[in-house]
Design an enzyme around this catalytic site. Structure first.
Site, PDB file in Angstrom:
ATOM      1  N   ASP A 263       0.814  -1.210   0.000  1.00  0.00           N
ATOM      2  CA  ASP A 263       0.000   0.000   0.000  1.00  0.00           C
ATOM      3  C   ASP A 263       0.850   1.264   0.000  1.00  0.00           C
ATOM      4  O   ASP A 263       0.491   2.266  -0.622  1.00  0.00           O
ATOM      5  CB  ASP A 263      -0.924   0.023   1.223  1.00  0.00           C
ATOM      6  CG  ASP A 263      -2.207  -0.745   0.984  1.00  0.00           C
ATOM      7  OD1 ASP A 263      -2.386  -1.281  -0.124  1.00  0.00           O
ATOM      8  OD2 ASP A 263      -3.036  -0.816   1.910  1.00  0.00           O
TER       9      ASP A 263
ATOM     10  N   HIS B  95      -4.149   9.595   6.486  1.00  0.00           N
ATOM     11  CA  HIS B  95      -3.977   8.312   7.183  1.00  0.00           C
ATOM     12  C   HIS B  95      -2.628   8.163   7.890  1.00  0.00           C
ATOM     13  O   HIS B  95      -2.485   7.296   8.765  1.00  0.00           O
ATOM     14  CB  HIS B  95      -4.127   7.142   6.201  1.00  0.00           C
ATOM     15  CG  HIS B  95      -5.482   7.013   5.599  1.00  0.00           C
ATOM     16  ND1 HIS B  95      -6.632   6.920   6.352  1.00  0.00           N
ATOM     17  CD2 HIS B  95      -5.882   6.956   4.294  1.00  0.00           C
ATOM     18  CE1 HIS B  95      -7.670   6.805   5.541  1.00  0.00           C
ATOM     19  NE2 HIS B  95      -7.243   6.828   4.288  1.00  0.00           N
TER      20      HIS B  95
ATOM     21  N   GLY C 181      -2.240   3.661   4.329  1.00  0.00           N
ATOM     22  CA  GLY C 181      -3.207   4.051   3.313  1.00  0.00           C
ATOM     23  C   GLY C 181      -2.698   5.023   2.271  1.00  0.00           C
ATOM     24  O   GLY C 181      -3.360   6.043   1.991  1.00  0.00           O
TER      25      GLY C 181
ATOM     26  N   ASP D 162     -13.587  12.799   2.588  1.00  0.00           N
ATOM     27  CA  ASP D 162     -13.031  11.640   1.882  1.00  0.00           C
ATOM     28  C   ASP D 162     -13.914  10.432   2.182  1.00  0.00           C
ATOM     29  O   ASP D 162     -14.527  10.350   3.252  1.00  0.00           O
ATOM     30  CB  ASP D 162     -11.610  11.408   2.419  1.00  0.00           C
ATOM     31  CG  ASP D 162     -10.749  10.491   1.591  1.00  0.00           C
ATOM     32  OD1 ASP D 162     -11.043   9.287   1.572  1.00  0.00           O
ATOM     33  OD2 ASP D 162      -9.760  10.956   0.999  1.00  0.00           O
TER      34      ASP D 162
ATOM     35  N   HIS E 283     -12.917   7.616   2.924  1.00  0.00           N
ATOM     36  CA  HIS E 283     -12.256   6.880   4.007  1.00  0.00           C
ATOM     37  C   HIS E 283     -12.179   7.735   5.272  1.00  0.00           C
ATOM     38  O   HIS E 283     -11.982   8.950   5.196  1.00  0.00           O
ATOM     39  CB  HIS E 283     -10.844   6.455   3.595  1.00  0.00           C
ATOM     40  CG  HIS E 283     -10.806   5.580   2.392  1.00  0.00           C
ATOM     41  ND1 HIS E 283     -10.606   6.063   1.107  1.00  0.00           N
ATOM     42  CD2 HIS E 283     -10.961   4.237   2.258  1.00  0.00           C
ATOM     43  CE1 HIS E 283     -10.639   5.057   0.248  1.00  0.00           C
ATOM     44  NE2 HIS E 283     -10.856   3.938   0.921  1.00  0.00           N
TER      45      HIS E 283
ATOM     46  N   ASP F 156     -12.511  10.677  -3.557  1.00  0.00           N
ATOM     47  CA  ASP F 156     -12.915   9.279  -3.729  1.00  0.00           C
ATOM     48  C   ASP F 156     -14.341   9.045  -3.239  1.00  0.00           C
ATOM     49  O   ASP F 156     -14.864   7.937  -3.345  1.00  0.00           O
ATOM     50  CB  ASP F 156     -11.939   8.317  -3.039  1.00  0.00           C
ATOM     51  CG  ASP F 156     -11.575   8.735  -1.629  1.00  0.00           C
ATOM     52  OD1 ASP F 156     -12.177   9.694  -1.107  1.00  0.00           O
ATOM     53  OD2 ASP F 156     -10.669   8.108  -1.039  1.00  0.00           O
TER      54      ASP F 156
ATOM     55  N   TYR G 294      -9.300   8.358  -7.040  1.00  0.00           N
ATOM     56  CA  TYR G 294      -8.554   7.367  -7.817  1.00  0.00           C
ATOM     57  C   TYR G 294      -9.071   7.177  -9.237  1.00  0.00           C
ATOM     58  O   TYR G 294      -8.582   6.320  -9.954  1.00  0.00           O
ATOM     59  CB  TYR G 294      -8.524   6.057  -7.026  1.00  0.00           C
ATOM     60  CG  TYR G 294      -8.004   6.318  -5.633  1.00  0.00           C
ATOM     61  CD1 TYR G 294      -6.648   6.564  -5.422  1.00  0.00           C
ATOM     62  CD2 TYR G 294      -8.869   6.437  -4.549  1.00  0.00           C
ATOM     63  CE1 TYR G 294      -6.162   6.885  -4.157  1.00  0.00           C
ATOM     64  CE2 TYR G 294      -8.391   6.758  -3.289  1.00  0.00           C
ATOM     65  CZ  TYR G 294      -7.040   6.984  -3.114  1.00  0.00           C
ATOM     66  OH  TYR G 294      -6.553   7.328  -1.867  1.00  0.00           O
TER      67      TYR G 294
END
Length: 432
Positions: A95, A137, A145, A172, A174, A261, A300
């Site tokens: 990652d 992250h 991340g 986001d 996430h 995202d 992404y």
């Protein structure tokens, strides 16, 4: 400047030239595409463009551990096999791969957010933008991340030198776990994250029950959402919650992480937001008229990332953009329709029932009621700003042709022409 607010925008073309590796979803090239669109629409004429300084290791170590920063500084693709133990320790691998110019990449995007905070602190702008930032992250001692250095934490620490309370907002898809974790035990920063939660979705944190601890209890707000949320529901929740948060917390500055995202059709996302729906959050936060630092984040499907952050730059400048994308170096990415705004997708069922969203909202409001009012914070003495050496432009190749798209890389920083109380050269004259 047509916008009433003074806008500062930070960009260094080198930040988009790094490559995470084949098949890795993070494509920093999206930053070049975004900047190119900003230029194509002429938005650079309505704001001040700055090339950020490259953050020094000592700056990065204001949050991160010195040993982790030292490791990021020395590791390269050619030497990484010699450091298998350290790679494991610092959570670097699939990652968070090691790639060429990794440390410089971190220095640039973190430097942009630190510089943005500094200009806000110095009251040289009302809104500062760093689309390269927002890597939420990263932990104190480890990567996570796709994030190596947490520029958001560093920017907030800078803002805390001048503001008793800072509000962090994250849209986001996430959870903004790294920022929440950094300030989980303090009331100086309130973190509010709207994100997908459940189904083992990364990073697995961000339950509505996670509210902070010790002095930070009730100062972490999480809005966990399910797959498929669309504009109307998301915007309604966002405006209601942020309005109440600002009323209760009365922040002196806001940091807004605009991870793209959460858009419909994102390669890693699972929401159904249109660009206009995403941008409505930016428009609402801007309307609060509180000093604002805006960053990028995840995203992404890179052509949609570029569209989104360009639209949001326009929103911050009070500029409506034509839907037909002007000709630019990356026009092929936006074909066949070459339109700026994408619609909310219907590719995913909305699993967020009115009952579920109402329950989440009521729980958040209950937590806010426990605050009663903004905390009374005893301000500490403001530490001196870091001294940033001047860029030696004499070292630049005078024969190199600098075209319009690169002129932003040669603008002066504010500490090179600002003659106020925080002028670094002034400080040096006194000590010499």
């Amino acid at each position: 400047m047509t916008s009433k607010e003074r806008i500062s925008y930070f960009y260094d073309g080198d930040v988009g030239s790094v490559y995470y590796g084949p098949n890795h979803p993070m494509k920093p090239h999206r930053l070049c595409m975004t900047h190119n669109l900003v230029l194509a629409y002429g938005l650079h004429n309505k704001m001040e463009i700055y090339r950020p300084h490259k953050a020094y290791p000592v700056e990065l170590a204001q949050f991160h551990s010195a040993d982790y920063i030292d490791f990021l500084h020395k590791i390269t693709p050619d030497t990484q096999e010699l450091f298998s133990k350290e790679l494991l320790k610092y959570n670097m691998g699939e990652d968070c791969p090691v790639f060429d110019n990794l440390f410089e990449f971190c220095q640039i995007y973190a430097g942009g957010t630190i510089d943005a905070a500094h200009r806000l602190n110095s009251q040289l702008c009302d809104i500062a933008i760093n689309w390269a930032g927002g890597l939420h992250h990263a932990r104190k001692c480890a990567a996570s991340g796709f994030c190596y250095v947490n520029d958001l934490v560093l920017g907030i620490l800078e803002l805390l030198k001048y503001h008793a309370r800072v509000l962090y907002i994250d849209i986001d898809v996430h959870h903004g776990d790294g920022v929440e974790e950094a300030f989980y035990q303090t009331d100086r920063v309130m973190t509010v994250s709207f994100h997908k939660f459940g189904d083992l979705f990364f990073p697995g944190t961000g339950d509505v029950k996670d509210i902070g601890s010790n002095e930070g209890k009730y100062y972490a707000i999480n809005v966990p959402l399910k797959d498929g949320i669309e504009d109307a529901s998301f915007n309604s929740m966002f405006k209601l919650i942020i309005s109440k948060v600002v009323e209760f917390y009365q922040p002196g500055a806001i940091v807004l992480q605009c991870g793209a995202d959460s858009l419909a059709g994102d390669r890693l996302g699972c929401f159904n937001l249109s660009i206009e729906g995403h941008a409505e959050c930016v428009r609402f936060v801007k309307s609060l008229k509180i000093p604002l630092l805006v960053t990028g984040g995840g995203g992404y499907t890179k052509e949609n990332v570029a569209r989104c952050w360009t639209v949001e730059t326009g929103v911050l400048l009070d500029t409506e953009l034509p839907d037909e994308i002007p000709d630019n170096d990356y026009i092929d990415y936006f074909k066949p329709d070459c339109k700026l705004k994408t619609q909310s997708g219907n590719n995913m069922e909305n699993l967020n029932s009115k009952t579920y969203l109402s329950a989440i909202k009521m729980q958040v409001f209950e937590n806010l009621r426990n605050l009663q009012h903004a905390p009374s914070v005893q301000m500490h003495e403001v530490p001196p700003d870091w001294y940033i050496p001047d860029i030696n432009e004499d070292e630049l190749d005078p024969e190199e042709h600098i075209h319009q798209h690169m002129q932003d890389k040669l603008v002066q920083r504010d500490d090179e022409f600002y003659a106020g109380d925080y002028d670094n050269d002034h400080d040096m004259e006194e000590t010499s």
